[in-house]
Design an enzyme around this catalytic site. Structure first.
Site, short mmCIF file in Angstrom:
data_model
loop_
_atom_site.label_atom_id
_atom_site.label_comp_id
_atom_site.label_asym_id
_atom_site.label_seq_id
_atom_site.Cartn_x
_atom_site.Cartn_y
_atom_site.Cartn_z
N ASP A 198 0.87 -1.19 0.00
CA ASP A 198 0.00 0.00 0.00
C ASP A 198 0.90 1.23 0.00
O ASP A 198 2.09 1.15 0.31
CB ASP A 198 -0.95 0.00 1.22
CG ASP A 198 -2.22 0.79 0.95
OD1 ASP A 198 -2.31 1.47 -0.11
OD2 ASP A 198 -3.14 0.75 1.78
N ASP A 199 0.29 2.38 -0.34
CA ASP A 199 1.10 3.60 -0.36
C ASP A 199 1.45 4.06 1.05
O ASP A 199 2.56 4.53 1.30
CB ASP A 199 0.40 4.72 -1.17
CG ASP A 199 -1.05 4.97 -0.77
OD1 ASP A 199 -1.58 4.28 0.14
OD2 ASP A 199 -1.68 5.87 -1.37
N ASP A 252 -1.96 4.97 7.96
CA ASP A 252 -2.25 6.15 8.77
C ASP A 252 -2.73 5.67 10.14
O ASP A 252 -1.95 5.43 11.05
CB ASP A 252 -3.27 7.01 8.03
CG ASP A 252 -3.55 8.35 8.70
OD1 ASP A 252 -3.58 8.39 9.94
OD2 ASP A 252 -3.76 9.35 8.00
O1 LIG Z 1 -4.28 3.48 7.84
P1 LIG Z 1 -5.61 4.05 7.41
O2 LIG Z 1 -6.08 5.15 8.34
O3 LIG Z 1 -6.65 3.02 7.17
O4 LIG Z 1 -5.36 4.83 6.04
C1 LIG Z 1 -4.54 4.35 5.02
C2 LIG Z 1 -5.32 4.11 3.76
O5 LIG Z 1 -5.94 5.34 3.33
C3 LIG Z 1 -5.66 5.57 1.96
O6 LIG Z 1 -6.58 4.89 1.12
P2 LIG Z 1 -8.06 5.43 0.86
O7 LIG Z 1 -9.01 4.71 1.76
O8 LIG Z 1 -8.05 6.92 0.93
O9 LIG Z 1 -8.42 4.95 -0.60
P3 LIG Z 1 -7.61 5.05 -1.96
O10 LIG Z 1 -6.38 4.20 -1.79
O11 LIG Z 1 -8.56 4.49 -2.95
O12 LIG Z 1 -7.27 6.49 -2.20
C4 LIG Z 1 -4.30 4.94 1.76
O13 LIG Z 1 -4.10 4.61 0.39
C5 LIG Z 1 -4.37 3.70 2.63
O14 LIG Z 1 -4.91 2.61 1.93
N1 LIG Z 2 -3.41 11.07 0.37
C1 LIG Z 2 -3.51 10.63 1.63
N2 LIG Z 2 -4.45 9.73 1.94
C2 LIG Z 2 -4.50 9.32 3.23
N3 LIG Z 2 -5.34 8.44 3.82
C3 LIG Z 2 -5.01 8.40 5.13
N4 LIG Z 2 -4.00 9.24 5.41
C4 LIG Z 2 -3.66 9.82 4.24
C5 LIG Z 2 -2.66 10.79 3.88
O1 LIG Z 2 -1.87 11.29 4.68
N5 LIG Z 2 -2.65 11.16 2.55
MG LIG Z 3 -5.71 3.23 -0.03
#
Ligand SMILES: O=P(O)(O)OC[C@H]1O[C@H](OP(=O)(O)OP(=O)(O)O)[C@H](O)[C@@H]1O
Ligand SMILES: Nc1nc2[nH]cnc2c(=O)[nH]1
Ligand SMILES: [Mg+2]
Length: 175
Positions: free
Chosen positions: A109-110, A113
């Site tokens: 994952d990227d 948080d």
């Molecule tokens: O540790 P957490 O608080 O759960 O947050 C982390 C997740 O939040 C973001 O995804 P998001 O749900 O925004 O979806 P996306 O990847 O489709 O942008 C990010 O890419 C992680 O997958």
């Molecule tokens: N782009 C982005 N998405 C998130 N989802 C949870 N935390 C983050 C953050 O710091 N940046």
């Molecule tokens: Mg995500």
């Protein structure tokens, strides 16, 4: 209700901005792969969509892994986290490759948080290796390998969510 302050988004609560360019992101993904190369080999990469798709492609390319699956989870609506929803689970073929517990599989994952998203995927694949490019302190214990830690009050801006725009000079009050 009248007079009540509007609820702040996760991004507004975070306060500090950490913008990442494509170049920096690519460099950080390569650095992540250097570390993962010591841990593998992996039978397959599983990207947590959507944010995990870009690092998963780079990591899989560098590691020479050609089997890539996705687990599709929706939680943040722009920048506010709601209930997690699994829109697509891990395929049966990938589950079988990991012996049902994820052994020899790499989840990418990227970022982590709060760690909610990562925790949910870890529960699906307890023996998989979980890697992210960035980690905030709350989510860090869930991750096996990551590259850069940022503070919990930082919001990371990824290159696919941003665009170049005019920024006023500091002396005119820009942050
Ligand atoms: O540790 P957490 O608080 O759960 O947050 C982390 C997740 O939040 C973001 O995804 P998001 O749900 O925004 O979806 P996306 O990847 O489709 O942008 C990010 O890419 C992680 O997958
Ligand atoms: N782009 C982005 N998405 C998130 N989802 C949870 N935390 C983050 C953050 O710091 N940046
Ligand atoms: Mg995500």
């Amino acid at each position: 209700m009248a007079g009540e302050a509007p609820e702040l988004s996760a991004q507004e609560r975070a306060g500090k901005a950490f913008p990442v360019s494509w170049d920096q992101f690519h460099r950080d993904c390569r650095a992540l792969t250097w570390r993962l190369n010591e841990v593998g080999p992996f039978h397959a990469v599983i990207a947590i969509t959507r944010g995990g798709l870009v690092p998963a492609a780079i990591v899989a390319r560098e590691l020479g892994v050609r089997i890539i699956d996705t687990v599709c989870i929706a939680s943040y609506d722009h920048n506010k986290q709601g209930e997690l929803q699994v829109l697509k689970g891990i395929s049966e073929a990938t589950m079988a490759l990991g012996g049902g517990t994820g052994k020899g599989l790499l989840i990418v994952d990227d970022l982590v948080d709060t760690g909610k998203t990562g925790r949910m995927v870890r529960e699906m694949l307890p023996d998989a290796h979980f890697a992210t490019v960035y980690a905030k302190p709350m989510g860090r214990p869930l991750v096996d390998t990551f590259i850069t830690e940022v503070s919990q009050d930082t919001w990371i801006f990824f290159p696919w969510d941003t665009a170049l725009s005019y920024h006023p000079p500091l002396r005119d009050g820009a942050a």
